[in-house]
Design an enzyme around this catalytic site. Structure first.
Site, PDB file in Angstrom:
ATOM      1  N   HIS A 101      68.134 -15.280 130.331  1.00 22.61           N
ATOM      2  CA  HIS A 101      68.320 -14.693 129.010  1.00 22.61           C
ATOM      3  C   HIS A 101      68.203 -15.845 128.001  1.00 22.61           C
ATOM      4  O   HIS A 101      68.514 -16.997 128.316  1.00 22.61           O
ATOM      5  CB  HIS A 101      69.714 -14.096 128.813  1.00 22.61           C
ATOM      6  N   ASP A 104      71.236 -17.982 127.632  1.00 22.90           N
ATOM      7  CA  ASP A 104      71.546 -18.885 128.743  1.00 22.90           C
ATOM      8  C   ASP A 104      70.938 -20.267 128.534  1.00 22.90           C
ATOM      9  O   ASP A 104      71.513 -21.272 128.959  1.00 22.90           O
ATOM     10  CB  ASP A 104      70.980 -18.342 130.066  1.00 22.90           C
TER      11      ASP A 104
END
Length: 435
Positions: A101, A104
């Protein structure tokens, strides 16, 4: 540059079923040929960036327990240190892919312009590392569920400004995925749902979600992205009810909005359990409709009522999942990503490696068992025998007939059908011979 986090851990090698120690592959041999294809090419493993590197060890009742050199995750310097550690681990495991993501891989700066700047910066950094090492991006996605701006959804948000922020965020993540050569792009609507219908216009939210996904597909073609667009079903948590409840619900949604030829499913074992299904069921449903895209391989704790995201350890479950995958022709551009995390009491770098090693072995054992069942043909032979009555011309004609004609035929025969055994126990025993 080395972070030092994985110092002392050698690259993991295949050592055979009788190997000693925790850090060796007993069953995963990437070059082993299974049904005419290398095992690595069947499984297409990918490390999930979020649970392996962004998760800090919290749960619904407690804060972080893990200590990492790149925590707190609040600067680009630490984001790059996290990337360094990630690629060290990919090399240790020999992982061909990874996935992320946006939240992240870079810190959330709050406003979109700052987020775009940091995303572009880390994308270039990841690209340089991938070029040197060879680990590829299986898929990217946007985290549109953690920040408070997403508390009422992203594409389904009642505030059009949040919808616009979501659209811009997805565009930026698709651009990053495309630049990194990603083979898929995933949309998981963690908060695309509702807490109560008292303040929810369900019809409008579904229409907005459908239009949003059509925009994603339009942009895919505009930029020439050759990967597959995937959506990921989940029934609940964090929302009380999510619109992407399970595979069948998502397939119906995609058909309603004319997306069935453009979008496939990314299926997670833990989400299947929350929906009251087995992973085998969700995969079989997607395969039956030609809409299987990729899988998130994990498991839930069956004593807990939430998504615990643990590494797989159940060979029979995994074998039946891969049985349907192999029968349908494999994962295509998809793969097996480990949307799984070590337990919050597992503090060491070795624990993170051991979790992946064990999971890769479980998947390898499951794949080989599935392939053996396909080669043996026992399940297919049973299916053919069970449905053999439909091969007669009379039975086939009935499908294009009508109720009056069929009723007349039943009266003319004057028979009462006798049930035939489904042989379930024998079939379960058959599967157990392979696992």
């Amino acid at each position: 540059m080395s972070t030092g986090f994985f110092d002392g851990i050698a690259p993991i090698r295949y050592a055979g079923p009788d190997a000693d120690g925790d850090l060796a592959f007993r069953h995963y041999n990437p070059d082993e040929i299974v049904l005419g294809k290398r095992m690595e090419d069947h499984l297409r493993f990918a490390v999930a960036y979020w649970h392996s590197f962004a998760w800090e060890g919290g749960d619904p009742f407690g804060g972080s327990t893990l200590e990492r050199p790149w925590y707190p995750q609040d600067s680009m310097e630490r984001a790059k240190a996290k990337a360094d550690a990630a690629f060290e681990m990919f090399a240790i495991l020999g992982q061909p892919y990874y996935c992320w993501h946006d939240a992240d891989i870079r810190p959330d700066q709050g406003d979109f312009a700052a987020n775009l700047k940091t995303l572009n910066e880390i994308t270039d950094y990841l690209g340089e590392k991938a070029e040197k090492q060879g680990t590829k991006l299986l898929w990217g996605t946007a985290n549109m569920f953690s920040h408070r701006r997403w508390m009422s959804g992203a594409s389904t948000n009642p505030d059009p400004e949040v919808f616009a922020f979501a659209a811009a965020t997805v565009k930026s993540c698709m651009d990053a995925t495309h630049k990194l050569g990603g083979e898929n792009y995933v949309l998981w609507g963690g908060r695309e749902g509702y807490e109560t219908l008292l303040n929810t216009d369900l019809s409008q939210e579904l229409d907005h979600m459908g239009r949003f996904l059509n925009m994603v597909v339009e942009y895919k073609h505009k930029i020439g992205f050759k990967g597959t667009i995937l959506v990921e079903p989940k029934p609940q948590e964090p929302s009380k009810h999510q619109y992407d409840f399970d595979a069948a619900t998502c397939i119906g949604f995609l058909r309603k909005y004319g997306l069935e030829g453009e979008v496939k499913l990314n299926l997670e074992q833990g989400h299947a359990i929350l929906a009251g299904h087995s992973f085998e069921h969700e995969i079989a449903v997607a395969c039956a409709e030609g809409m299987l895209g990729s899988i998130d391989m994990n498991r839930n704790d069956y004593q807990s009522g939430w998504d615990t995201d643990q590494f797989p350890n159940n060979v029979p479950e995994v074998a039946l999942a891969y049985y349907h995958i192999l029968k349908s022709g494999g994962l295509g551009t998809g793969g097996t990503n480990f949307d799984a995390k070590i337990r919050r009491q597992s503090l060491d770098a070795e624990d993170l490696i051991a979790g992946h090693v064990g999971a890769m072995d479980i998947c390898a054992r499951g794949l080989k068992a599935a392939a053996a069942m396909i080669e043996d043909g026992g399940l297919e032979a049973n299916l053919k025998a069970r449905y053999s009555g439909w091969e007669t011309p009379e039975a086939q004609a009935m499908l294009s007939s009508d109720l009056d004609t069929i009723t007349a035929q039943v009266l003319a025969k004057g028979t009462n059908p006798r049930p035939v055994s489904g042989r379930q126990e024998r079939l379960e025993n058959y599967v157990n011979r392979f696992v």
